[in-house]
Design a protein around this motif. Structure first.
Motif, mmCIF file in Angstrom:
data_model
loop_
_atom_site.group_PDB
_atom_site.id
_atom_site.type_symbol
_atom_site.label_atom_id
_atom_site.label_comp_id
_atom_site.label_asym_id
_atom_site.label_seq_id
_atom_site.Cartn_x
_atom_site.Cartn_y
_atom_site.Cartn_z
ATOM 1 N N PHE A 190 0.829 -1.214 0.000
ATOM 2 C CA PHE A 190 0.000 0.000 0.000
ATOM 3 C C PHE A 190 0.862 1.262 0.000
ATOM 4 N N LEU A 191 1.900 1.292 0.861
ATOM 5 C CA LEU A 191 2.743 2.483 0.934
ATOM 6 C C LEU A 191 3.550 2.677 -0.345
ATOM 7 N N ILE A 192 3.945 1.584 -0.981
ATOM 8 C CA ILE A 192 4.667 1.710 -2.251
ATOM 9 C C ILE A 192 3.747 2.288 -3.324
ATOM 10 N N ARG A 193 2.494 1.824 -3.361
ATOM 11 C CA ARG A 193 1.536 2.384 -4.320
ATOM 12 C C ARG A 193 1.293 3.862 -4.035
ATOM 13 N N LEU A 194 1.212 4.206 -2.727
ATOM 14 C CA LEU A 194 0.995 5.593 -2.331
ATOM 15 C C LEU A 194 2.187 6.471 -2.720
ATOM 16 N N SER A 195 3.371 5.876 -2.761
ATOM 17 C CA SER A 195 4.584 6.622 -3.096
ATOM 18 C C SER A 195 4.685 6.911 -4.588
ATOM 19 N N GLY A 196 3.934 6.188 -5.401
ATOM 20 C CA GLY A 196 3.995 6.391 -6.846
ATOM 21 C C GLY A 196 5.315 5.933 -7.409
ATOM 22 N N GLU A 197 5.823 6.674 -8.360
ATOM 23 C CA GLU A 197 7.056 6.277 -9.031
ATOM 24 C C GLU A 197 8.284 6.402 -8.139
ATOM 25 N N LYS A 198 8.136 7.048 -6.973
ATOM 26 C CA LYS A 198 9.266 7.181 -6.053
ATOM 27 C C LYS A 198 9.414 5.982 -5.114
ATOM 28 N N GLY A 199 8.481 5.029 -5.204
ATOM 29 C CA GLY A 199 8.585 3.845 -4.378
ATOM 30 C C GLY A 199 9.707 2.940 -4.855
ATOM 31 N N ARG A 200 10.550 2.499 -3.955
ATOM 32 C CA ARG A 200 11.721 1.702 -4.309
ATOM 33 C C ARG A 200 11.725 0.382 -3.536
ATOM 34 N N PRO A 201 12.473 -0.611 -4.018
ATOM 35 C CA PRO A 201 12.540 -1.898 -3.323
ATOM 36 C C PRO A 201 13.005 -1.783 -1.875
ATOM 37 N N GLU A 202 14.000 -0.912 -1.607
ATOM 38 C CA GLU A 202 14.498 -0.780 -0.230
ATOM 39 C C GLU A 202 13.451 -0.123 0.671
ATOM 40 N N HIS A 203 12.556 0.685 0.094
ATOM 41 C CA HIS A 203 11.449 1.253 0.863
ATOM 42 C C HIS A 203 10.457 0.149 1.216
ATOM 43 N N HIS A 204 10.151 -0.699 0.247
ATOM 44 C CA HIS A 204 9.228 -1.809 0.476
ATOM 45 C C HIS A 204 9.728 -2.689 1.609
ATOM 46 N N LEU A 205 11.022 -2.971 1.602
ATOM 47 C CA LEU A 205 11.603 -3.794 2.667
ATOM 48 C C LEU A 205 11.472 -3.107 4.028
ATOM 49 N N THR A 242 20.477 -6.979 3.736
ATOM 50 C CA THR A 242 19.748 -5.709 3.781
ATOM 51 C C THR A 242 20.683 -4.578 3.344
ATOM 52 N N PRO A 243 20.139 -3.414 2.978
ATOM 53 C CA PRO A 243 20.981 -2.313 2.467
ATOM 54 C C PRO A 243 21.944 -1.756 3.513
ATOM 55 N N LEU A 244 22.922 -1.006 3.038
ATOM 56 C CA LEU A 244 23.826 -0.274 3.916
ATOM 57 C C LEU A 244 23.026 0.767 4.696
ATOM 58 N N PHE A 245 23.389 0.966 5.948
ATOM 59 C CA PHE A 245 22.622 1.849 6.829
ATOM 60 C C PHE A 245 22.514 3.267 6.274
ATOM 61 N N SER A 246 23.643 3.869 5.920
ATOM 62 C CA SER A 246 23.630 5.275 5.479
ATOM 63 C C SER A 246 22.819 5.455 4.200
ATOM 64 N N SER A 247 23.004 4.554 3.245
ATOM 65 C CA SER A 247 22.274 4.687 1.980
ATOM 66 C C SER A 247 20.790 4.388 2.168
ATOM 67 N N TRP A 248 20.465 3.477 3.079
ATOM 68 C CA TRP A 248 19.067 3.147 3.345
ATOM 69 C C TRP A 248 18.340 4.352 3.939
ATOM 70 N N ILE A 249 18.975 4.994 4.917
ATOM 71 C CA ILE A 249 18.383 6.182 5.545
ATOM 72 C C ILE A 249 18.204 7.300 4.518
ATOM 73 N N GLU A 250 19.224 7.517 3.714
ATOM 74 C CA GLU A 250 19.150 8.563 2.703
ATOM 75 C C GLU A 250 18.023 8.302 1.713
ATOM 76 N N SER A 251 17.861 7.046 1.338
ATOM 77 C CA SER A 251 16.790 6.690 0.405
ATOM 78 C C SER A 251 15.422 6.885 1.043
ATOM 79 N N LEU A 252 15.278 6.501 2.317
ATOM 80 C CA LEU A 252 13.994 6.644 3.010
ATOM 81 C C LEU A 252 13.583 8.115 3.116
#
Length: 627
Positions: free
Chosen positions: A29-44, A91-101
């Motif tokens: 649901f949140l990925i759909r709400l994010s639209g084209e900005k939704g990413r795999p690391e966000h889904h995780l 799982t992703p690297l901490f710094s890059s994961w936070i930046e992406s979120l």
């Protein structure tokens, strides 16, 4: 190594039952709400957040703790994940994961209205849980910033000496706790079984009323059972002490559940009392506060008037709420030992003559240092020190000390059996029938049947399986039927113990209440429940809310109860449920004897596995600021 994505792992986790459908639906649901900005690391991240809050009972997802981890570390109880190609995922690297979120349109920061909040401490929250933490922290901070709630009480020293005349420890922590409570609008008192928490609370109420006879004091607990036990305990203290101090007669003893106190409703705002319609009270005392969830405690603070003082009572080492959050434990964990400011120490010495010899204060003191007191001396285990020593070893994670005590053949208070030595439950339960269960059924009166029921209880770590609550209750009933003690065709047979599983405010029955099926004066079978006045009230079986038989119960459900003798069973297949706090809680329900049936590896694992619940509450108090 490849990142974990929704296509690589989520379906596997769902198929194996490691995550629930709601976790997957929430992330999708949140990925759909994010639209084209939704990413795999966000889904995780959203998937783990939902799973962490709903299944792990955490308040938030500590992103750093799950970053740069292999699958086996994130989900350690899933053997199939060690196979390729799943085992190569991380799982992703901490710094890059936070930046992406931070780039996600559904992720905000404190003060923003987004479905997910990323705090300054890099913890990911559902919006409402972040708001709950903020509101609780703000309410507590507002109270601890005030000092000396009861300066009008000029005879504090005299009252402290009269209420606590024969201290068992130096310092007398009961006296220190009482002093903290009468001088602060917010106090937390932690202590194990039999450490005198109820006596301390009664003394606090007495001293507060001595300073202001018109003070309105409210008593509550999270369950009906806990509220009833609080009433019984306070009544016992008043009866014991009234002759030496008439002031005890003024102490209130009526306690209610938290839900009843704040008035649960079916429609918004869902509770009668809230910020716009506060409780008519000056002091609120919450017993068994370790069992109260974050969301419910937030509702409690929201229902308080600004001037009201709060006293939280509980055992920081017990199991926390079955819902998300462990507020009581979070507050107590701010310091490993009881610490006080120099101002508190000097004032306490000036008024009581007793010097607090304490370790050096921390370099970064907490505003709660003067408000948290732990009671350490257990009066309950004076006659049974083995149980007290056993519980201490469990809390210290000393598995060798635990087994040394369990295998001490000379102790009648502590017994241990390898669970694998039984091929089926009947082998172990059968010899106990005459001693415990037949005694309940054959009691001459309902009062005596209740007394016999409370002498012994089987406590389990799980509900299902032959060694779980449901299986063991069926075993006991089958053995009773085999001996012709009960009629197996009659669901409500005489002597059946019943545990209420759902609150029914109309009947005055609450989750955790225990009743017994017995014949009334006309010979009709009804379910009898003890009343606070030591009488019994009968309820027609057809009117009962959701309930079950309770020869055996889960350790979670046993919190707030105590029995002469306890049999604690930790079966295999429930390793994910086992923890140090679970074992401690089960063991300390016993007054005179604890018998443990468990295989050594399962018990060792439990002792070495403390519960960890992620939250950001401590950060508010360590900094004195919000996130």
């Amino acid at each position: 190594m490849e990142w974990i994505t929704e296509t690589a792992l989520a379906k596997h986790l769902r198929q194996q039952g490691m995550i629930d459908a709601i976790d997957l639906a929430f992330a999708d649901f949140l990925i759909r709400l994010s639209g084209e900005k939704g990413r795999p690391e966000h889904h995780l991240a959203f998937l783990l957040l939902s799973h962490t809050v709903l299944s792990g009972k955490h308040v938030c997802l500590d992103v750093e703790s799950v970053s740069e981890k292999r699958v086996a570390e994130v989900f350690p109880d899933t053997p199939f994940l060690n196979t390729a190609p799943i085992s190569s995922l991380t799982t992703p690297l901490f710094s890059s994961w936070i930046e992406s979120l931070r780039s996600s349109p559904v992720v905000g920061v404190s003060g923003e209205y987004n479905p997910v909040i990323l705090s300054e401490k890099k913890q990911l929250y559902l919006y409402r849980f972040h708001e709950y933490e903020k509101s609780i922290a703000a309410s507590i901070m507002k109270r601890v910033s005030q000092y000396c709630l009861q300066d009008r009480l000029v005879n504090r020293t005299l009252r402290l000496n009269s209420f606590f005349p024969n201290p068992k420890t130096v310092p007398d922590w009961q006296r220190v706790a009482a002093y903290s409570a009468i001088t602060h609008p917010f106090t937390v008192i932690s202590g194990g079984p039999g450490t005198g928490k109820t006596h301390t609370v009664a003394a606090i109420m007495g001293m507060l009323l001595d300073g202001n006879p018109h003070l309105k004091i409210s008593l509550c607990a999270p369950t009906g059972k806990a509220a009833a036990r609080l009433q019984e305990s306070i009544r016992a203290v008043k009866t014991r002490m009234a002759e030496s101090d008439p002031l005890y007669e003024k102490i209130p003893e009526n306690a209610s559940t938290i839900h009843r106190l704040i008035g649960i409703q079916k429609q918004p705002p869902y509770f009668t009392h809230h910020q716009g319609h506060p409780l008519p009270t000056d002091i609120l005392i919450v017993d068994e506060a370790s069992m109260v969830s974050l969301s419910l405690l937030a509702r409690v603070f929201d229902a308080l008037p600004d001037h009201a003082g709060v006293i939280l009572i509980g055992d920081k080492n017990q199991l926390a709420s079955v819902e998300a959050g462990a507020v009581f434990g979070d507050i107590c964990s701010l310091s490993k030992k009881t610490l006080f400011s120099q101002k508190f120490v000097d004032r306490y010495h000036e008024e009581t003559g007793e010097r607090l010899s304490l370790p050096e204060p921390p370099s970064a003191p907490s505003p709660l240092d003067d408000c948290v007191v732990e009671l350490t001396y257990s009066y309950r285990f004076e006659k049974r020190p083995e149980i007290g020593a056993l519980s201490r070893c469990v809390l210290e994670g000393d598995e060798k000390g635990v087994f040394d005590l369990l295998q001490n053949k000379e102790s009648a208070a502590v017994v241990y059996r390898e669970l694998s030595s039984f091929t089926r439950p009947e082998e172990g339960i059968g010899p106990m029938m005459a001693t415990y269960f037949h005694q309940i059924i054959s009691a001459p009166s309902v009062a005596e049947a209740f007394a016999r029921l409370e002498r012994f209880r089987i406590l389990c770590s799980r509900r299902n399986g032959e060694w779980g609550v449901l299986g063991l209750n069926q075993t006991v009933e089958a053995l009773l039927a085999k001996n012709h003690s009960i009629d197996p065709t009659n669901r409500f047979y005489k002597g059946r113990p019943i545990l209420i599983l759902q609150n029914d405010y109309g009947l005055g029955l609450y989750n955790g209440d225990v009743g017994l099926v017995w014949e009334d004066a006309t010979g009709v079978e009804k379910v009898f429940f003890p009343s606070p006045d030591n009488r019994f009230r009968a309820v027609v079986p057809a009117r009962l809310p959701d309930h079950e038989t309770v020869f055996a119960m889960t350790i979670h459900k046993s919190q707030g109860s105590e029995f002469d003798s306890v049999l604690m069973i930790l079966p295999k297949g429930a390793e994910r449920l086992l923890s140090r706090e679970l074992v401690y809680t089960g063991m300390t329900r016993a007054r005179d004897k604890i018998e443990v049936w468990a295989d050594r590896d399962a018990l060792e694992r439990a002792i070495l596995t403390p519960v960890e619940r992620w939250s950001g509450l401590a950060a508010y108090f360590s900094s004195g600021l919000g996130q």
